[in-house]
Design a protein around this motif. Structure first.
Motif, short mmCIF file in Angstrom:
data_model
loop_
_atom_site.label_atom_id
_atom_site.label_comp_id
_atom_site.label_asym_id
_atom_site.label_seq_id
_atom_site.Cartn_x
_atom_site.Cartn_y
_atom_site.Cartn_z
N GLU A 126 39.85 43.36 40.35
CA GLU A 126 39.39 43.28 41.73
C GLU A 126 40.23 42.25 42.47
O GLU A 126 40.65 41.25 41.90
CB GLU A 126 37.91 42.90 41.79
CG GLU A 126 36.98 43.96 41.21
CD GLU A 126 35.53 43.59 41.40
OE1 GLU A 126 35.27 42.52 42.00
OE2 GLU A 126 34.66 44.35 40.95
N GLY A 127 40.47 42.49 43.73
CA GLY A 127 41.21 41.53 44.54
C GLY A 127 40.29 40.46 45.09
O GLY A 127 39.09 40.65 45.25
N ASP A 128 40.87 39.29 45.39
CA ASP A 128 40.13 38.21 46.02
C ASP A 128 41.12 37.36 46.81
O ASP A 128 42.25 37.78 47.04
CB ASP A 128 39.36 37.38 44.99
CG ASP A 128 40.26 36.80 43.90
OD1 ASP A 128 41.49 36.64 44.14
OD2 ASP A 128 39.75 36.50 42.80
N ILE A 129 40.71 36.17 47.21
CA ILE A 129 41.57 35.34 48.04
C ILE A 129 42.79 34.83 47.28
O ILE A 129 43.77 34.38 47.88
CB ILE A 129 40.81 34.14 48.63
CG1 ILE A 129 40.26 33.24 47.51
CG2 ILE A 129 39.69 34.62 49.54
CD1 ILE A 129 39.64 31.95 48.03
N HIS A 130 42.75 34.89 45.96
CA HIS A 130 43.85 34.38 45.14
C HIS A 130 44.91 35.43 44.85
O HIS A 130 46.09 35.10 44.73
CB HIS A 130 43.31 33.81 43.83
CG HIS A 130 42.30 32.73 44.02
ND1 HIS A 130 42.63 31.49 44.54
CD2 HIS A 130 40.96 32.70 43.77
CE1 HIS A 130 41.54 30.74 44.59
NE2 HIS A 130 40.52 31.44 44.14
N ALA A 131 44.49 36.67 44.70
CA ALA A 131 45.45 37.72 44.35
C ALA A 131 44.82 39.08 44.61
O ALA A 131 43.62 39.27 44.38
CB ALA A 131 45.85 37.62 42.88
N SER A 132 45.62 40.01 45.05
CA SER A 132 45.13 41.37 45.26
C SER A 132 44.97 42.07 43.92
O SER A 132 45.52 41.64 42.89
CB SER A 132 46.12 42.16 46.12
OG SER A 132 47.35 42.36 45.40
N ALA A 133 44.25 43.17 43.93
CA ALA A 133 44.07 43.94 42.70
C ALA A 133 45.40 44.46 42.19
O ALA A 133 45.67 44.43 40.98
CB ALA A 133 43.10 45.10 42.96
N ASP A 134 46.26 44.93 43.09
CA ASP A 134 47.56 45.44 42.66
C ASP A 134 48.41 44.35 42.03
O ASP A 134 49.12 44.58 41.05
CB ASP A 134 48.31 46.06 43.86
CG ASP A 134 47.71 47.38 44.29
OD1 ASP A 134 46.98 47.99 43.47
OD2 ASP A 134 47.99 47.82 45.42
N TYR A 135 48.35 43.15 42.60
CA TYR A 135 49.13 42.05 42.04
C TYR A 135 48.63 41.67 40.65
O TYR A 135 49.42 41.43 39.72
CB TYR A 135 49.09 40.84 42.96
CG TYR A 135 49.93 39.69 42.46
CD1 TYR A 135 51.32 39.72 42.54
CD2 TYR A 135 49.33 38.57 41.89
CE1 TYR A 135 52.09 38.69 42.06
CE2 TYR A 135 50.10 37.52 41.41
CZ TYR A 135 51.47 37.58 41.51
OH TYR A 135 52.23 36.54 41.03
N ARG A 136 47.32 41.61 40.49
CA ARG A 136 46.76 41.29 39.17
C ARG A 136 47.17 42.36 38.14
O ARG A 136 47.50 42.02 37.00
CB ARG A 136 45.23 41.20 39.25
CG ARG A 136 44.72 39.99 40.00
CD ARG A 136 43.20 39.99 40.04
NE ARG A 136 42.66 38.97 40.91
CZ ARG A 136 42.32 37.74 40.54
NH1 ARG A 136 42.49 37.38 39.28
NH2 ARG A 136 41.82 36.90 41.41
N ARG A 137 47.14 43.60 38.55
CA ARG A 137 47.53 44.68 37.63
C ARG A 137 48.99 44.54 37.24
O ARG A 137 49.34 44.67 36.05
CB ARG A 137 47.26 46.04 38.27
CG ARG A 137 47.60 47.22 37.36
CD ARG A 137 47.26 48.55 38.00
NE ARG A 137 45.82 48.75 38.08
CZ ARG A 137 45.09 48.67 39.19
NH1 ARG A 137 45.68 48.35 40.35
NH2 ARG A 137 43.79 48.87 39.17
#
Length: 322
Positions: free
Chosen positions: A260-271
């Protein structure tokens, strides 16, 4: 901010702790240290009427190495387990992950069992329990039981531990001979919650990969384990086919995680991040499978007792079902 008023209980035995929990039910929380629990209380995100402080309960501060597992008591601090040479020799993955848990001051008081019972998807130790096919040992009013990791975690900050039950220990399963491990994570600052993290095991038999698995931090709702055998199985690490196999493994991770995305990183970035982290650590684990084999079982150093420093109750990980 300060917590809402509560009644403090200080049982001296597991039986006394269970009796209090049975009496107060959902209106009680277990306190082993409090690194997770106390901030929640201070922000009044939870307001239990009773805190059951288990720091004076005898027998919960030991690390025991058996041929099959590393057993960690509920009062063993992260730092104590991190420093345990017998635990490291039996399961290097524990130290590889523990050095990433928050900051030294927190590891000095936080408990490994408390971190697991807290069931935060951003926590390192729930992922390690899953990767090692671990078990949670529980004491309750009707006796003791064991909960497999796959049945223990139900959701974010939610476990199958009943209100009247106490998690007294966890067992991390030891890995097959010829298995190497590695763990890494990425955070904005060292000690912050990871934006993404991954632990892996790679087993090498007769020069080729015979098994590989991964578990993840901050990119799944609950701990999960991905079998990477279909991507890496039968491949010789470092061979011409190795790079392609790593690409296949990374793609399998990309498809498996659901961040899931949040203020620290988007979902795509985490993936993307966890995919690349997996690609990096798999070669490390494969190398360790042949250069740093697991130590043999040493009965002389099988049990280590680690001081639980009972009077510093408000500085560590809360063994709670928050």
């Amino acid at each position: 901010m300060k917590p809402a008023p509560f009644e403090h209980h200080a049982p001296l035995t597991v039986e006394q702790a269970v009796a209090v929990l049975t009496e107060v039910g959902h209106d009680g929380k277990v306190l082993a240290g409090g690194q997770s629990l106390i901030p929640i209380l201070n922000m009044r995100l939870a307001s239990p009427a009773h805190l059951v402080d288990i720091n004076r309960v005898a027998g919960l501060d030991t690390v025991e190495v058996t041929p099959d597992a590393v057993r960690v008591g509920a009062l063993v601090r992260h730092a104590g387990l991190e420093r345990s040479e017998s635990a490291y020799a039996a399961l290097p993955l524990l130290r590889q992950a523990l050095v990433n848990v928050a900051h030294p001051a927190i590891r000095n008081r936080g408990t490994t069992v408390g971190s697991i019972a807290h069931a935060d998807a951003a926590g390192e130790m729930p992922a390690i329990l899953a990767l090692t096919d671990g078990v949670v040992e529980v004491a309750g009013p009707t006796g003791s039981r064991e909960i497999a990791w796959s049945d223990f975690f139900l959701g974010a900050l939610e476990t199958s531990l009943a209100a009247e039950e106490l998690a007294v220990a966890v067992r991390f399963g030891r890995l097959p001979a010829g298995t190497g491990t590695a763990f890494t994570e990425a955070a904005r600052r060292h000690g912050d919650y990871a934006m993404a993290g991954v632990g892996v095991t790679v087993t090498v038999t007769d020069g080729v990969v015979s098994g590989a698995r991964a578990s993840f931090v901050s990119v799944t709702d609950v701990p999960s384990v991905l079998d990477l055998g279909p991507a890496l199985g039968g491949v010789e690490p470092g061979s011409g086919a190795w790079a392609s196999a790593l690409d296949d493994a990374a793609e399998a991770v990309r498809d498996h995680v659901d961040p899931e995305g949040d203020i620290h990183a988007s979902a795509d970035y985490r993936r993307m991040l966890v995919t690349e982290l997996t690609r990096r650590v798999l070669p490390q684990a494969a190398d360790r499978a042949t250069t740093a084999p697991n130590a043999a079982f040493d009965r002389e150093s099988a049990v280590t007792t680690l001081s639980s420093t009972p009077n510093a109750a408000f500085g560590g990980e809360g063994a709670s079902d928050d």
